[in-house]
Design an enzyme around this catalytic site. Sequence first.
Site, PDB file in Angstrom:
ATOM      1  N   LYS A  19       3.374   0.435   8.181  1.00  0.00           N
ATOM      2  CA  LYS A  19       3.877   0.573   6.819  1.00  0.00           C
ATOM      3  C   LYS A  19       2.703   0.369   5.868  1.00  0.00           C
ATOM      4  O   LYS A  19       2.065  -0.678   5.851  1.00  0.00           O
ATOM      5  CB  LYS A  19       4.963  -0.455   6.543  1.00  0.00           C
ATOM      6  CG  LYS A  19       5.480  -0.401   5.121  1.00  0.00           C
ATOM      7  CD  LYS A  19       6.643  -1.335   4.897  1.00  0.00           C
ATOM      8  CE  LYS A  19       7.075  -1.297   3.437  1.00  0.00           C
ATOM      9  NZ  LYS A  19       8.206  -2.186   3.183  1.00  0.00           N
ATOM     10  N   LYS A  73       5.469   4.851   7.845  1.00  0.00           N
ATOM     11  CA  LYS A  73       6.006   4.940   6.492  1.00  0.00           C
ATOM     12  C   LYS A  73       4.884   4.819   5.473  1.00  0.00           C
ATOM     13  O   LYS A  73       4.078   3.909   5.602  1.00  0.00           O
ATOM     14  CB  LYS A  73       7.005   3.800   6.307  1.00  0.00           C
ATOM     15  CG  LYS A  73       7.605   3.700   4.942  1.00  0.00           C
ATOM     16  CD  LYS A  73       8.392   2.427   4.844  1.00  0.00           C
ATOM     17  CE  LYS A  73       8.854   2.287   3.408  1.00  0.00           C
ATOM     18  NZ  LYS A  73       9.462   1.011   3.156  1.00  0.00           N
TER      19      LYS A  73
HETATM   20  C1  PBG Z   1      11.113  -3.392   1.516  1.00  0.00           C
HETATM   21  C2  PBG Z   1      11.057  -1.928   1.559  1.00  0.00           C
HETATM   22  C3  PBG Z   1      10.404  -1.033   0.684  1.00  0.00           C
HETATM   23  C4  PBG Z   1      10.748   0.240   1.093  1.00  0.00           C
HETATM   24  C5  PBG Z   1      11.579   0.096   2.199  1.00  0.00           C
HETATM   25  N1  PBG Z   1      11.734  -1.249   2.477  1.00  0.00           N
HETATM   26  C6  PBG Z   1       9.608  -1.271  -0.532  1.00  0.00           C
HETATM   27  C7  PBG Z   1       8.295  -1.878  -0.491  1.00  0.00           C
HETATM   28  O1  PBG Z   1       7.723  -2.220   0.521  1.00  0.00           O
HETATM   29  O2  PBG Z   1       7.828  -2.073  -1.616  1.00  0.00           O
HETATM   30  C8  PBG Z   1      10.309   1.513   0.422  1.00  0.00           C
HETATM   31  C9  PBG Z   1      11.192   2.672   0.640  1.00  0.00           C
HETATM   32  C10 PBG Z   1      11.023   3.807  -0.276  1.00  0.00           C
HETATM   33  O3  PBG Z   1      10.110   3.884  -1.129  1.00  0.00           O
HETATM   34  O4  PBG Z   1      11.839   4.717  -0.147  1.00  0.00           O
HETATM   35  N2  PBG Z   1       9.960  -4.073   1.842  1.00  0.00           N
END
Ligand code: PBG
Length: 327
Positions: free
Chosen positions: A195, A248
């Site tokens: 991520k 992601k």
């Molecule tokens: C929570 C989380 C996030 C997303 C999914 N789970 C936000 C982040 O890390 O700031 C982002 C999903 C999206 O942008 O569609 N940590």
Amino acid sequence: MSFPATRMRRLRASESLRALVRETSLAPASLVAPLFVCHGERVRRPIASMPGHAQISVDVAVEEAKKLAALGVGGLILFGLPARKDPEGREAYGEDGIVPRALRAIKAAEPEILLWADVCLCEYTDHGHCGIVRDGVVDNDRTLPLLARAAVVYADAGADLIAPSDMMDGRVGAIRRALDQAGRHETPIVAYSAKYASGFYGPFREAAESAPRFGDRRAYQMDPANSDEALREVALDLEEGADAVMVKPALPYLDVIRRVKDRFQVPVVAYSVSGEYAMIKAAAQLGWLDGPRVALESLTSIRRAGADIIITYFAEEAALLLARKEA
Ligand code: PBG
């Protein structure tokens, strides 16, 4: 064997021929739809930067789940808007929190569709970070037990899959042990392994009201410049017991998806994030792109890169488009 004996156009001449040699398929069953659930009844507060999406109360989420299931969408992933935020993000792991409530209600009304629970503290902490903050730093090891507690609460409430998105080190192992101790040996973990600290999460942070109040997430989410590191993250999560792994965002990281799929023979999930959705929607609204066409092309590309499963805000729209194509 080259031209004129070989003519690549032969197999492109009709839709039947193209369908015959198509390498990549796209089906609603491999799509997962994110939902943002909030307290209250009959609530539907549109999210400006994500046209077609809204913060919805549990009763509305139940209706959404039924609609998605009828379209053959494989699953939905829940994000919660708590009644109150605090430094420890208590509503993330309270049994009566918004996500457990939604899980119980949806499971009772629509037992077929798979329920994914995102595990993170950022929607629930007043500072907006994904863990407990000490001296201005997110404290990895103090955060782990809270994530593990949240995972057990969600599994008990009906979550079919647990998806930790916090990017703390060791969280997959901590969650696996906690689930097993709670008798949830059968609950799979889908780890957000690679991520990235991405600007493409902007609209999500509006939707989930989860932007950090100070600093950013670069000290725990990955540097967009790295992909060897993504393979290490995936390897570690698998060692800790992850059943599936995630990359992601999706579209700007197709190379990472491909490297992960080539290296590891495990289910790979790609999260096509809020910014990817917003870009297509905005361009379509301006008449600059054919929205539905570009949405399906993007999803197909993510599958072609190696993703088995896609979390996407286009899940419902794509399922409708695919059903129309079949008819
Ligand atoms: C929570 C989380 C996030 C997303 C999914 N789970 C936000 C982040 O890390 O700031 C982002 C999903 C999206 O942008 O569609 N940590």
